[in-house]
Design a protein around this motif. Structure first.
Motif, mmCIF file in Angstrom:
data_model
loop_
_atom_site.group_PDB
_atom_site.id
_atom_site.type_symbol
_atom_site.label_atom_id
_atom_site.label_comp_id
_atom_site.label_asym_id
_atom_site.label_seq_id
_atom_site.Cartn_x
_atom_site.Cartn_y
_atom_site.Cartn_z
ATOM 1 N N ARG A 53 0.852 -1.182 0.000
ATOM 2 C CA ARG A 53 0.000 0.000 0.000
ATOM 3 C C ARG A 53 0.898 1.247 0.000
ATOM 4 N N PRO A 54 0.378 2.387 -0.387
ATOM 5 C CA PRO A 54 1.212 3.597 -0.450
ATOM 6 C C PRO A 54 1.681 4.123 0.914
ATOM 7 N N GLU B 279 10.004 -5.239 -4.481
ATOM 8 C CA GLU B 279 9.106 -4.730 -5.513
ATOM 9 C C GLU B 279 9.742 -3.624 -6.352
ATOM 10 N N TYR C 267 11.468 -0.806 -5.174
ATOM 11 C CA TYR C 267 11.624 0.508 -4.539
ATOM 12 C C TYR C 267 13.063 0.594 -4.009
ATOM 13 N N LYS D 20 10.934 4.663 -8.267
ATOM 14 C CA LYS D 20 10.206 4.137 -7.109
ATOM 15 C C LYS D 20 11.055 4.301 -5.846
ATOM 16 N N ASN E 111 -2.237 13.581 -0.999
ATOM 17 C CA ASN E 111 -1.605 13.526 -2.316
ATOM 18 C C ASN E 111 -0.513 12.449 -2.344
ATOM 19 N N LEU E 112 -0.883 11.233 -1.952
ATOM 20 C CA LEU E 112 0.083 10.131 -1.960
ATOM 21 C C LEU E 112 0.459 9.775 -3.400
ATOM 22 N N GLN E 113 1.744 9.590 -3.612
ATOM 23 C CA GLN E 113 2.247 9.330 -4.954
ATOM 24 C C GLN E 113 2.246 7.831 -5.266
ATOM 25 N N PRO E 114 1.918 7.443 -6.520
ATOM 26 C CA PRO E 114 1.808 6.015 -6.867
ATOM 27 C C PRO E 114 3.130 5.256 -6.811
ATOM 28 N N ASP E 115 4.251 5.957 -7.012
ATOM 29 C CA ASP E 115 5.551 5.281 -7.008
ATOM 30 C C ASP E 115 6.336 5.518 -5.720
ATOM 31 N N VAL F 71 6.311 4.605 -1.509
ATOM 32 C CA VAL F 71 5.781 3.961 -0.309
ATOM 33 C C VAL F 71 6.280 4.762 0.894
#
Length: 338
Positions: free
Chosen positions: A17-18, A44, A46, A76, A102-106, A108
């Protein structure tokens, strides 16, 4: 989403999850949970990680800038924010609420917090974190759950212990999960996979229990005389101040008396607990104690506590630790079935 640290490994199998918030009072579980999230993120892809520690004068804009500034070589990343005090202040509260909007998709984000007080857990900033991410609770394992916790850890290294051995280990490491972890690892090094022999374990394990004053009150409320005696002896051996021990014992008596008196006068159970400022899992223990110990008996116990206070101050003779033991046992045993 809220999960216990024991369920984190299963949760991570379904993906990342972010946002993760790891919070609690068990250092071992905090470390293990954060490590598991970082390891999953690394697996994954990152590959980049930026670590921030919230101290006095911390620039909250720095974490927002980090999340919005991907690396040219690795898009990431993990934003690793540590808040040792659990206090974020007005600026931090506002920044965290903006951040999770404003959590970013790339990216964590991993936020590590200690166990928070009631006010902090009810704050808007913490509520925003919990709503937007996964809250991993890493609290000390209660004594009643320690045998199964130890059993699971032994099983992970191919070993199995009987009920008596698990109870023995639990008694020795109660209140100190880091030491429990070390002892379990030691058993893995000393003995082969399979069933552990009880006597061999007894000889191998050190007495590493680190007792705290609140466990003493918990044992009294649970009417667990043997546990009360063991913790009291541990506190005595560790040089705990007599006055501090007396305060804890007397506080349990006063709390039970306040609730018992309110219930007797017709106040509802919920209101009686609220007025006495008793929260969480302690509520049921106090209700049970007020049901088995009469108000007059509790009043006599407080008189005995006052006498022990005079002993500590040198105003009257007596063995303080003997008296503390008798007072705590009186509370634990009064009205107990069997």
């Amino acid at each position: 989403m809220k999960i216990d640290s024991a369920r984190l490994a299963s949760h991570l199998k379904s993906g990342l999850r972010p946002l993760y918030v790891v919070c609690g009072d068990a250092p071992l579980l905090l470390i293990e949970s954060a490590d598991a999230i970082r390891a999953k993120a690394s697996k994954e892809g990152y590959a980049e990680r930026e670590v921030f520690t919230c101290e006095q004068g911390f620039d909250w804009n720095s974490i927002i800038e980090s999340a919005l500034s991907p690396s040219l070589f690795c898009p990431k990343k993990v934003v690793d924010l540590r808040i040792p005090s659990g206090k974020v202040g007005t600026d931090g509260a506002a920044a965290l609420q903006r951040y999770v909007e404003n959590l970013q998709p790339d990216v964590v984000t991993l936020i590590a917090l200690p166990k928070l007080d009631r006010a902090s857990r009810n704050s808007k900033w913490f509520g925003a974190l919990e709503k937007a991410g996964v809250l991993v609770e890493a609290d000390t394992v209660p004594r009643s759950e320690l045998p199964s916790w130890i059993s699971a850890r032994l099983s992970a290294q191919g070993q199995k212990a009987g009920k008596a051995t698990l109870e023995f280990l639990s008694d020795r490491v109660e209140g100190n999960l880091l030491a429990a972890h070390q002892e379990i690892q030691k058993l893995g090094l000393l003995f082969p996979e399979g069933d552990l022999d009880h006597e061999e374990v007894r000889r191998a394990v050190l007495d590493v229990a680190r007792y705290d004053i609140f466990q003493l009150g918990e044992a009294m409320m649970q009417a667990n005389s043997l546990r009360f005696l063991r913790i009291l002896e541990g506190l005595k051996g560790e040089g705990t101040a007599e006055l501090l021990v007396l305060w804890q014992i007397a506080e349990e008596i006063r709390a039970t008396l306040r609730v018992g008196s309110a219930l007797k006068s017709g106040v509802s159970q919920g209101q009686a607990l609220k007025d006495a400022k008793i929260w969480g899992s302690r509520q049921q223990a106090v209700i049970r104690a007020s049901g088995r110990i009469g108000i007059d008996r509790l009043g006599e116990m407080l008189k005995n506590a006052a006498k022990i206070d005079r002993m500590i101050k040198g105003l009257c003779p007596g063995d303080v630790w003997d008296e503390l033991r008798e007072l705590g046992l009186d509370f634990a045993a009064t009205g107990r079935n069997g």
